[in-house]
Design a protein around this motif. Structure first.
Motif: not given
Ligand SMILES: [Zn+2]
Length: 115
Positions: A64-86
Motif C-alpha cells: 500500500l506504501r509507495h516504496t521499493a523496500e519492504l519494512n518488517e510488517e510488510e515482510r511478515a504479512e507477505f509471508e501470511v498472504i503467500k501461504s494463504s490467499y496467494i
C-alpha cells in the motif's frame, strides 16, 4: 532483436506504446489501480499488461506504501498472504529482476494462474 517477453504481441505493443508515451513516469500505475483484495499492508491488483502468453489470470501483490523496500510488517504479512490467499488462488509467484522491472520504485510481485 527484440527483448524476450511473456506478453503476447498485442499486449506487448500496448505496453511499449504506454512506455514510449512516458505514462509510467508521470504517476505510479501501481498506486493508481483499484484493489481486488485488500490486506493491512498489501493490496492485490490486476495487471493491466498481463503475461498473456502463459497467464490465464495475472495479478500483482503490491504494498500500500509507495516504496521499493519492504519494512518488517510488510515482510511478515507477505509471508501470511503467500501461504494463504496467494497459495489458494495462483500457481506461480514471479518477481522481476532489476533489469526487467518497469516500475522499480514500487515493490510488486507477480502472481500467475497459467493457461
Ligand atoms: Zn506507487
Amino acid at each position: 532483436m527484440s527483448t524476450p517477453t511473456l506478453r503476447t504481441e498485442e499486449t506487448e505493443a500496448r505496453y511499449q506504446k504506454l512506455k514510449e508515451d512516458g505514462i509510467l513516469e508521470q504517476s505510479c500505475a501501481l498506486c493508481r489501480v483499484e484493489p481486488k483484495h485488500l490486506f493491512t499492508y498489501w493490496k492485490i491488483i490486476p495487471n493491466e499488461f498481463p503475461y498473456d502468453k502463459i497467464a490465464k489470470v495475472h495479478d500483482m501483490a503490491v504494498t500500500l506504501r509507495h516504496t521499493a523496500e519492504l519494512n518488517e510488517e510488510e515482510r511478515a504479512e507477505f509471508e501470511v498472504i503467500k501461504s494463504s490467499y496467494i497459495n489458494d488462488n495462483y500457481r506461480y509467484l514471479l518477481e522481476a529482476t532489476t533489469r526487467t522491472k518497469s516500475i522499480p520504485a514500487h515493490f510488486h510481485i507477480h502472481m500467475i494462474e497459467i493457461k
